[in-house]
Motif scaffolding. Structure first.
Motif, PDB file in Angstrom:
ATOM      1  N   ARG A 234      -3.348  -8.026  -6.322  1.00  0.00           N
ATOM      2  CA  ARG A 234      -2.254  -8.029  -5.349  1.00  0.00           C
ATOM      3  C   ARG A 234      -2.810  -8.066  -3.923  1.00  0.00           C
ATOM      4  O   ARG A 234      -3.805  -7.414  -3.615  1.00  0.00           O
ATOM      5  CB  ARG A 234      -1.374  -6.797  -5.509  1.00  0.00           C
ATOM      6  CG  ARG A 234      -0.654  -6.713  -6.845  1.00  0.00           C
ATOM      7  CD  ARG A 234       0.467  -7.726  -6.994  1.00  0.00           C
ATOM      8  NE  ARG A 234       1.012  -7.678  -8.344  1.00  0.00           N
ATOM      9  CZ  ARG A 234       1.928  -6.802  -8.746  1.00  0.00           C
ATOM     10  NH1 ARG A 234       2.414  -5.918  -7.896  1.00  0.00           N
ATOM     11  NH2 ARG A 234       2.357  -6.824  -9.991  1.00  0.00           N
ATOM     12  N   LEU A 359       7.936   0.990  -0.512  1.00  0.00           N
ATOM     13  CA  LEU A 359       6.633   0.357  -0.347  1.00  0.00           C
ATOM     14  C   LEU A 359       6.706  -0.777   0.670  1.00  0.00           C
ATOM     15  O   LEU A 359       5.804  -0.932   1.513  1.00  0.00           O
ATOM     16  CB  LEU A 359       6.128  -0.172  -1.693  1.00  0.00           C
ATOM     17  CG  LEU A 359       5.892   0.869  -2.790  1.00  0.00           C
ATOM     18  CD1 LEU A 359       5.535   0.171  -4.100  1.00  0.00           C
ATOM     19  CD2 LEU A 359       4.798   1.842  -2.391  1.00  0.00           C
ATOM     20  N   ARG A 363       4.658  -1.127   4.160  1.00  0.00           N
ATOM     21  CA  ARG A 363       3.864  -2.328   4.481  1.00  0.00           C
ATOM     22  C   ARG A 363       4.285  -2.929   5.820  1.00  0.00           C
ATOM     23  O   ARG A 363       3.438  -3.294   6.647  1.00  0.00           O
ATOM     24  CB  ARG A 363       4.047  -3.356   3.367  1.00  0.00           C
ATOM     25  CG  ARG A 363       3.389  -4.711   3.590  1.00  0.00           C
ATOM     26  CD  ARG A 363       3.990  -5.746   2.663  1.00  0.00           C
ATOM     27  NE  ARG A 363       5.412  -5.969   2.957  1.00  0.00           N
ATOM     28  CZ  ARG A 363       6.269  -6.498   2.075  1.00  0.00           C
ATOM     29  NH1 ARG A 363       5.881  -6.833   0.859  1.00  0.00           N
ATOM     30  NH2 ARG A 363       7.527  -6.675   2.446  1.00  0.00           N
ATOM     31  N   ILE A 371      -3.214   0.709   0.760  1.00  0.00           N
ATOM     32  CA  ILE A 371      -2.445   1.697   0.001  1.00  0.00           C
ATOM     33  C   ILE A 371      -3.199   1.991  -1.290  1.00  0.00           C
ATOM     34  O   ILE A 371      -3.331   1.126  -2.156  1.00  0.00           O
ATOM     35  CB  ILE A 371      -1.019   1.208  -0.309  1.00  0.00           C
ATOM     36  CG1 ILE A 371      -0.275   0.844   0.988  1.00  0.00           C
ATOM     37  CG2 ILE A 371      -0.251   2.276  -1.088  1.00  0.00           C
ATOM     38  CD1 ILE A 371       1.116   0.278   0.752  1.00  0.00           C
ATOM     39  N   VAL A 379       4.235   4.030  -7.542  1.00  0.00           N
ATOM     40  CA  VAL A 379       3.112   3.142  -7.847  1.00  0.00           C
ATOM     41  C   VAL A 379       3.415   2.324  -9.103  1.00  0.00           C
ATOM     42  O   VAL A 379       3.139   1.113  -9.155  1.00  0.00           O
ATOM     43  CB  VAL A 379       1.816   3.953  -8.014  1.00  0.00           C
ATOM     44  CG1 VAL A 379       0.676   3.070  -8.534  1.00  0.00           C
ATOM     45  CG2 VAL A 379       1.421   4.579  -6.677  1.00  0.00           C
ATOM     46  N   GLY A 382       5.670  -0.371  -7.988  1.00  0.00           N
ATOM     47  CA  GLY A 382       4.953  -1.398  -7.253  1.00  0.00           C
ATOM     48  C   GLY A 382       4.107  -2.277  -8.153  1.00  0.00           C
ATOM     49  O   GLY A 382       3.972  -3.483  -7.913  1.00  0.00           O
ATOM     50  N   TYR A 386       5.511  -5.859  -6.459  1.00  0.00           N
ATOM     51  CA  TYR A 386       5.289  -5.531  -5.050  1.00  0.00           C
ATOM     52  C   TYR A 386       4.246  -6.483  -4.496  1.00  0.00           C
ATOM     53  O   TYR A 386       3.194  -6.691  -5.100  1.00  0.00           O
ATOM     54  CB  TYR A 386       4.813  -4.088  -4.869  1.00  0.00           C
ATOM     55  CG  TYR A 386       4.342  -3.800  -3.465  1.00  0.00           C
ATOM     56  CD1 TYR A 386       5.234  -3.814  -2.395  1.00  0.00           C
ATOM     57  CD2 TYR A 386       2.991  -3.559  -3.195  1.00  0.00           C
ATOM     58  CE1 TYR A 386       4.793  -3.582  -1.097  1.00  0.00           C
ATOM     59  CE2 TYR A 386       2.548  -3.322  -1.905  1.00  0.00           C
ATOM     60  CZ  TYR A 386       3.455  -3.342  -0.858  1.00  0.00           C
ATOM     61  OH  TYR A 386       3.025  -3.124   0.427  1.00  0.00           O
ATOM     62  N   HIS A 388       1.733  -7.112  -1.479  1.00  0.00           N
ATOM     63  CA  HIS A 388       1.067  -6.502  -0.338  1.00  0.00           C
ATOM     64  C   HIS A 388       0.572  -7.584   0.617  1.00  0.00           C
ATOM     65  O   HIS A 388       0.479  -8.756   0.253  1.00  0.00           O
ATOM     66  CB  HIS A 388      -0.089  -5.620  -0.805  1.00  0.00           C
ATOM     67  CG  HIS A 388      -0.550  -4.647   0.214  1.00  0.00           C
ATOM     68  ND1 HIS A 388       0.302  -3.762   0.835  1.00  0.00           N
ATOM     69  CD2 HIS A 388      -1.776  -4.410   0.766  1.00  0.00           C
ATOM     70  CE1 HIS A 388      -0.369  -3.030   1.697  1.00  0.00           C
ATOM     71  NE2 HIS A 388      -1.634  -3.407   1.683  1.00  0.00           N
ATOM     72  N   TRP A 394      -4.092  -3.084  -2.027  1.00  0.00           N
ATOM     73  CA  TRP A 394      -3.234  -2.346  -2.971  1.00  0.00           C
ATOM     74  C   TRP A 394      -4.042  -2.145  -4.237  1.00  0.00           C
ATOM     75  O   TRP A 394      -4.371  -3.100  -4.942  1.00  0.00           O
ATOM     76  CB  TRP A 394      -1.956  -3.124  -3.263  1.00  0.00           C
ATOM     77  CG  TRP A 394      -1.151  -2.584  -4.427  1.00  0.00           C
ATOM     78  CD1 TRP A 394      -1.238  -2.957  -5.743  1.00  0.00           C
ATOM     79  CD2 TRP A 394      -0.145  -1.564  -4.394  1.00  0.00           C
ATOM     80  NE1 TRP A 394      -0.368  -2.238  -6.524  1.00  0.00           N
ATOM     81  CE2 TRP A 394       0.327  -1.375  -5.723  1.00  0.00           C
ATOM     82  CE3 TRP A 394       0.405  -0.795  -3.371  1.00  0.00           C
ATOM     83  CZ2 TRP A 394       1.327  -0.451  -6.038  1.00  0.00           C
ATOM     84  CZ3 TRP A 394       1.400   0.134  -3.688  1.00  0.00           C
ATOM     85  CH2 TRP A 394       1.853   0.290  -5.006  1.00  0.00           C
ATOM     86  N   ASN A 396      -4.901   1.034  -7.489  1.00  0.00           N
ATOM     87  CA  ASN A 396      -4.543   2.344  -8.017  1.00  0.00           C
ATOM     88  C   ASN A 396      -5.121   2.523  -9.406  1.00  0.00           C
ATOM     89  O   ASN A 396      -5.688   1.590  -9.985  1.00  0.00           O
ATOM     90  CB  ASN A 396      -3.016   2.522  -8.030  1.00  0.00           C
ATOM     91  CG  ASN A 396      -2.304   1.415  -8.793  1.00  0.00           C
ATOM     92  OD1 ASN A 396      -2.309   1.399 -10.014  1.00  0.00           O
ATOM     93  ND2 ASN A 396      -1.696   0.473  -8.064  1.00  0.00           N
TER      94      ASN A 396
END
Length: 521
Positions: A234, A359, A363, A371, A379, A382, A386, A388, A394, A396
């Motif tokens: 992303r 989110l 942004r 993030i 999350v 997203g 999502y 970015h 982005w 996680n």
């Protein structure tokens, strides 16, 4: 006299290492002797797990291996979870530990921090090299960096016995240069011919394409092809008309893939958390795809018409030179897919559109921010859908290995790697309690991190899953920290807001380090 510990640090400097995350101990003093005067910045976490997650976040943002120093035994076992996360997400991480004196290894003598077979424990996860003597140091460093950088990136371990660390070092040699694999021209020609004949190309981009953003966008434009991005990709197509920033687990995205007459997969392992998170099967047949990956084992795991072993940047550049541009209605197909995906997400998770709106507000309020997410409801939302605005901005731990408590440390690493960039750590109240002390590191280091705590007073996502499975909800309501008092204890400015875009925009107007509680109960 220069010791092995000092020579090791010099070897890291020679290989471009600028930061080490670590907690010193009696078994690593000689490593720390080497840090003095080396120019390497040392960042002290509060737990070896934090050191590993910091190295992970640093590597993802900087593009360089993240390095952690940990003690023998419990220090290394604490770092194993971050190492496993790095392996799942193909993140280059070097963990350097001590180990007890060579004559004691495997003897069960009851020494401090003793393990029956420390290297054997690590080798079940990743390569582990032992510096058996001064003459072995350069070889171990070269092998470690080759393992991290020449193929699929991941974690590597080096252990130095305590009786070796203080020995007089052997003369250092120049580091061995590691070059990426280049695509075979014949394979590129065959792939380009198939792509030029196709009328509806779709590109699937994974984390392996992170360093090829410009090349990927140019190739997508030439092919007029929608680009479906996994979680770790992303931002590569942020705001682009050809970008499809939605999970391939959604029917809308699968319909796009099924309608393609040629799929080009770049740097993606087809992991279930990206491609089948609902465990329902039904992914379109991809046997006719063109697949690009640096790892031969990954290429062998899924049938493909053409496989190209190469790094994504080289492959995209080589393909682009042979592509005949053509109109394939790519932007219209991408837009239709995103519209259908939004409707689908609203049906699957009614709360997700509001979380995605948060989110997007974040942004838009702070363009170009990073993030870093943990496993928490916004999350998850997203990851479903999502887009970015920054490549690599982005990421996680809610996919793949899925380590809770990842984000506080990883955010520190990200902020150290990009000191002029705002960093947001998005974590739930439950996940925060896995690694709360790492917030203090942001204060010590003066890092611009805003910790956004999604407080639903428990493990909300797990509770929802248990209810959906008609199972009694048990164990999902651990009491949250008193976040205002916790922020004060960390010397962090504090704000508490409701989960609305306007409130969030106002709360992030000032730089970090700070803590913002988003109360969802």
């Amino acid at each position: 006299m220069k010791t092995v510990g000092q020579a090791l640090t010099e070897g890291l400097v020679a290989r471009g290492v600028e930061v080490v995350f670590g907690i010193p101990g009696v078994h690593t003093i000689e490593l720390y002797r080497g840090l003095s005067g080396s120019g390497i910045r040392h960042v002290t976490p509060r737990h070896e797990g934090g050191a590993g997650f910091m190295a992970d976040g640093y590597a993802r943002v900087s593009g360089k291996p993240g390095v952690a120093f940990v003690i023998t035994g419990p220090g290394l076992t604490n770092a194993l979870t971050p190492m496993a996360q790095a392996k799942a997400d193909s993140v280059p991480m070097l963990v350097i530990s001590g180990v007890n004196r060579r004559s004691s290894l495997g003897q069960g003598l009851g020494l401090l921090h003793e393990l029956p077979d420390q290297a054997g424990l690590v080798r079940s996860l990743c390569p582990s090299f032992q510096v058996t003597g001064p003459e072995a140091l350069e070889r171990c460093l070269n092998m470690a960096f080759a393992a991290m950088m020449s193929g699929r990136p991941g974690p590597v371990h080096i252990e130095v016995p305590t009786d070796v660390m203080g020995m007089e070092a052997a003369a250092a040699a120049a580091p061995i240069a590691v070059t990426p694999a280049l695509p075979i021209p014949e394979q590129i020609a065959k792939a380009a011919a198939r792509l030029n004949r196709a009328k509806q190309v779709v590109i699937l981009a994974g984390g392996g394409a992170r360093a090829a953003g410009a090349e990927l966008r140019s190739l997508a434009k030439a092919l007029d092809a929608p680009v479906v991005q996994t979680v770790n990709a992303r931002g590569l197509m942020g705001g682009h008309a050809l970008g499809v920033a939605a999970s391939a687990s959604l029917h809308a995205v699968r319909d796009l893939i099924a309608g393609a007459d040629q799929v080009l997969a770049i740097g993606t392992e087809f992991g279930p958390t990206d491609y089948d998170m609902y465990v329902r099967g039904g992914l379109p047949d991809l046997a006719g795809m063109i697949r690009v990956d640096i790892c031969p084992l990954q290429l062998a795991r899924h049938p493909a018409a053409i496989t190209i072993r190469a790094d994504s940047r080289s492959a995209c550049t080589a393909l682009l030179a042979q592509i005949s541009a053509g109109a394939r209605q790519g932007a219209a197909r991408a837009e239709a897919t995103m519209t259908a995906a939004r409707a689908e997400v609203a049906g699957i998770a009614p709360q997700a559109p509001n979380q995605i709106a948060l989110l997007e507000a974040l942004r838009d309020a702070v363009p170009g921010a990073i993030i870093v997410g943990d496993s928490t409801q916004p999350v998850y939302a997203g990851n479903l859908l999502y887009d970015h605005d920054r490549a690599g901005g982005w990421f996680n731990a809610a996919t793949g290995f899925g380590a809770l408590g990842f984000a506080p440390g990883a955010a520190v690493g990200a902020a150290v790697a990009a000191p002029d960039t705002r960093v947001f750590c998005l974590i739930g109240d439950g996940g925060l309690q896995f690694s709360p002390a790492e917030l203090r590191v942001a204060v010590d280091e003066g890092l611009d991190i805003t910790y956004l705590i999604w407080n639903n007073a428990g493990y909300g996502e797990i509770a929802d899953a248990m209810r959906a499975a008609n199972t009694e909800v048990i164990g999902c309501a651990p009491s949250p920290l008193g976040l205002q008092a916790f922020a004060a204890a960390c010397d962090l400015p504090y704000a508490c807001i409701t989960p609305t875009p306007e409130a969030l925009r106002n709360a992030v107007a000032l730089p970090g380090p700070r803590l913002v509680e988003i109360r969802d109960f």
